[in-house]
Design a protein around this motif. Structure first.
Motif, short mmCIF file in Angstrom:
data_model
loop_
_atom_site.label_atom_id
_atom_site.label_comp_id
_atom_site.label_asym_id
_atom_site.label_seq_id
_atom_site.Cartn_x
_atom_site.Cartn_y
_atom_site.Cartn_z
N VAL A 126 -64.11 12.59 21.99
CA VAL A 126 -64.37 13.13 23.33
C VAL A 126 -65.08 12.10 24.21
O VAL A 126 -64.80 11.99 25.41
CB VAL A 126 -65.23 14.42 23.23
CG1 VAL A 126 -65.64 14.91 24.61
CG2 VAL A 126 -64.48 15.50 22.49
N LYS A 127 -65.99 11.32 23.62
CA LYS A 127 -66.71 10.29 24.40
C LYS A 127 -67.08 9.14 23.46
O LYS A 127 -68.20 9.10 22.94
CB LYS A 127 -67.94 10.91 25.06
CG LYS A 127 -68.57 10.00 26.10
CD LYS A 127 -69.63 10.74 26.90
CE LYS A 127 -70.11 9.91 28.06
NZ LYS A 127 -71.07 10.59 28.92
N PRO A 128 -66.14 8.22 23.24
CA PRO A 128 -66.42 7.15 22.27
C PRO A 128 -67.62 6.29 22.69
O PRO A 128 -67.79 5.97 23.87
CB PRO A 128 -65.14 6.31 22.30
CG PRO A 128 -64.08 7.22 22.86
CD PRO A 128 -64.80 8.13 23.81
N MET A 157 -56.96 5.09 18.83
CA MET A 157 -56.26 5.77 19.94
C MET A 157 -55.12 4.88 20.43
O MET A 157 -54.01 5.36 20.67
CB MET A 157 -57.21 5.99 21.13
CG MET A 157 -58.18 7.10 21.00
SD MET A 157 -59.23 7.00 22.49
CE MET A 157 -60.63 7.91 21.93
N GLU A 179 -55.18 7.63 36.53
CA GLU A 179 -55.18 8.15 35.15
C GLU A 179 -56.59 8.61 34.79
O GLU A 179 -57.56 7.87 34.95
CB GLU A 179 -54.71 7.11 34.12
CG GLU A 179 -54.79 7.73 32.72
CD GLU A 179 -54.18 6.94 31.58
OE1 GLU A 179 -53.81 5.77 31.77
OE2 GLU A 179 -54.10 7.53 30.48
N GLY A 187 -59.17 9.70 31.81
CA GLY A 187 -59.39 9.59 30.36
C GLY A 187 -58.44 8.62 29.68
O GLY A 187 -57.74 8.96 28.74
N PRO A 202 -58.50 3.33 25.56
CA PRO A 202 -58.47 1.87 25.57
C PRO A 202 -57.64 1.27 26.72
O PRO A 202 -57.61 0.05 26.88
CB PRO A 202 -57.86 1.51 24.21
CG PRO A 202 -57.14 2.73 23.76
CD PRO A 202 -57.82 3.90 24.38
N ASP A 257 -62.78 7.15 33.27
CA ASP A 257 -63.09 7.69 31.94
C ASP A 257 -64.61 7.85 31.91
O ASP A 257 -65.33 7.02 32.49
CB ASP A 257 -62.63 6.71 30.85
CG ASP A 257 -62.54 7.37 29.47
OD1 ASP A 257 -61.43 7.45 28.92
OD2 ASP A 257 -63.60 7.78 28.94
N HIS A 258 -65.11 8.89 31.25
CA HIS A 258 -66.56 9.07 31.25
C HIS A 258 -67.27 8.26 30.15
O HIS A 258 -68.49 8.31 30.05
CB HIS A 258 -66.93 10.57 31.19
CG HIS A 258 -66.59 11.24 29.90
ND1 HIS A 258 -67.03 12.50 29.60
CD2 HIS A 258 -65.86 10.85 28.84
CE1 HIS A 258 -66.59 12.85 28.40
NE2 HIS A 258 -65.88 11.86 27.93
N ILE A 260 -64.08 13.94 35.09
CA ILE A 260 -63.06 14.79 35.73
C ILE A 260 -63.69 15.98 36.47
O ILE A 260 -63.11 16.51 37.41
CB ILE A 260 -62.02 15.29 34.69
CG1 ILE A 260 -60.91 16.14 35.35
CG2 ILE A 260 -62.66 16.05 33.55
CD1 ILE A 260 -60.10 15.44 36.37
N ASN A 270 -53.81 13.40 26.44
CA ASN A 270 -54.68 13.75 25.31
C ASN A 270 -56.14 13.90 25.67
O ASN A 270 -57.01 13.47 24.91
CB ASN A 270 -54.57 12.70 24.19
CG ASN A 270 -53.26 12.78 23.47
OD1 ASN A 270 -52.70 13.87 23.35
ND2 ASN A 270 -52.77 11.66 23.00
N ASN A 271 -56.45 14.45 26.82
CA ASN A 271 -57.86 14.77 27.03
C ASN A 271 -58.09 16.08 27.78
O ASN A 271 -59.21 16.58 27.77
CB ASN A 271 -58.65 13.60 27.62
CG ASN A 271 -58.13 13.08 28.93
OD1 ASN A 271 -58.58 13.46 29.99
ND2 ASN A 271 -57.14 12.18 28.87
N GLN A 305 -60.07 18.40 25.92
CA GLN A 305 -61.49 18.07 25.68
C GLN A 305 -62.39 18.41 26.87
O GLN A 305 -63.60 18.38 26.74
CB GLN A 305 -61.63 16.56 25.43
CG GLN A 305 -60.83 16.07 24.24
CD GLN A 305 -60.89 14.56 24.13
OE1 GLN A 305 -61.21 13.86 25.09
NE2 GLN A 305 -60.60 14.05 22.95
N TRP A 306 -61.78 18.66 28.04
CA TRP A 306 -62.62 18.88 29.21
C TRP A 306 -63.43 20.16 29.05
O TRP A 306 -62.87 21.22 28.74
CB TRP A 306 -61.78 19.01 30.49
CG TRP A 306 -60.91 17.83 30.80
CD1 TRP A 306 -60.94 16.58 30.24
CD2 TRP A 306 -59.83 17.81 31.75
NE1 TRP A 306 -59.96 15.79 30.80
CE2 TRP A 306 -59.27 16.52 31.72
CE3 TRP A 306 -59.29 18.75 32.63
CZ2 TRP A 306 -58.20 16.15 32.52
CZ3 TRP A 306 -58.22 18.39 33.43
CH2 TRP A 306 -57.69 17.11 33.38
#
Ligand SMILES: C[S@@+](CC[C@H](N)C(=O)[O-])C[C@H]1O[C@@H](n2cnc3c(N)ncnc32)[C@H](O)[C@@H]1O
Length: 207
Positions: free
Chosen positions: A14-16, A28, A53, A55, A58, A78-79, A107, A124-125, A128-129
């Motif tokens: 969710v947040k690497p 990923m 885009e 999230g 990489p 991305d967060h 987001i 793919n996120n 997760q939000w």
């Protein structure tokens, strides 16, 4: 109360962050490359388009857009600070040319102005939000009228240790409902068979 360690696998997806987040980012890039490829191709990005885009992990999807399309502006948020650094490293040339911008953002409250993008997508996120309706409202806000939102969701063919068919199918139907509630039109669902899983894309147009 038991505190969850940041190294927990789910948290890291969710947040690497940190060394384990680096490994997660690498995985990923490997595991999701086919899904990123079919998603970017399905979007049929027109010449001159502006893209956001959400999230990007990489940043392989962003790199693909830069290499394969004539999009004028390619932005990503991305967060995860670690994923922002990683994606910047993978996209140095496009960033240097001024065609790409990569930023840390969430987001739930995007910094982008209203009516900025032709296409806004997330691979793919969405699942997760923590605030999915708010996230879709943000996609709608930053899209230009006529712009397209796309949520690309991995759906396994069989239950795995980390995801089940039933749960991911429910996520797809939730994405569809929320796009409709946010006022998107012409919502379509496209399934790509990727062997052991499907990439399911839900795409809607802002009126
Ligand atoms: C499972 S990874 C997928 C990465 C990439 N799209 C792919 O398919 O390989 C999810 C990514 O979304 C980011 N993410 C999750 N929730 C987010 C949020 N609320 N706002 C911005 N980014 C988020 C994570 O930091 C992570 O990089």
């Amino acid at each position: 109360m038991t505190r969850k360690e940041p190294s927990d696998t789910v948290d890291q997806a969710v947040k690497p962050s940190g060394p384990i987040g680096r490994v997660m980012g690498f995985l990923m890039g490997r595991m999701n490359s086919a899904q990123n490829r079919v998603t970017v191709r399905a979007l049929e990005i027109p010449d001159g388009a502006s893209i956001l885009e959400i999230g990007f992990g990489p940043g392989r999807g962003l790199a693909q857009i830069a290499a394969e399309t004539k999009a004028a502006q390619i932005d990503g948020i991305d967060h995860s600070a670690l994923m922002v650094d990683t994606a910047r490293r993978h996209n140095r040339a496009a960033i240097k040319s001024g065609r790409m911008s990569i930023a840390e953002d969430d987001i739930g409250h995007l910094k982008a102005a209203n009516n900025t993008y032709d296409i806004c997508f997330a691979v793919n996120n969405f699942q997760q939000w923590p605030y999915q309706a708010q996230g879709i409202a943000e996609m709608e806000r930053v899209l230009k009228p006529g712009g397209r939102a796309c949520l690309s969701i991995r759906v396994p063919k069989r239950d795995t240790g980390i995801e089940t068919v039933q749960h991911t199918r429910k996520t797809v139907s939730c994405a569809d409902d929320l796009l409709e509630k946010a006022g998107f039109r012409d919502i379509e669902t496209i399934e790509h068979d990727l062997g052991q899983r499907f990439a399911v894309l839900i795409i809607g147009t802002k009126p």
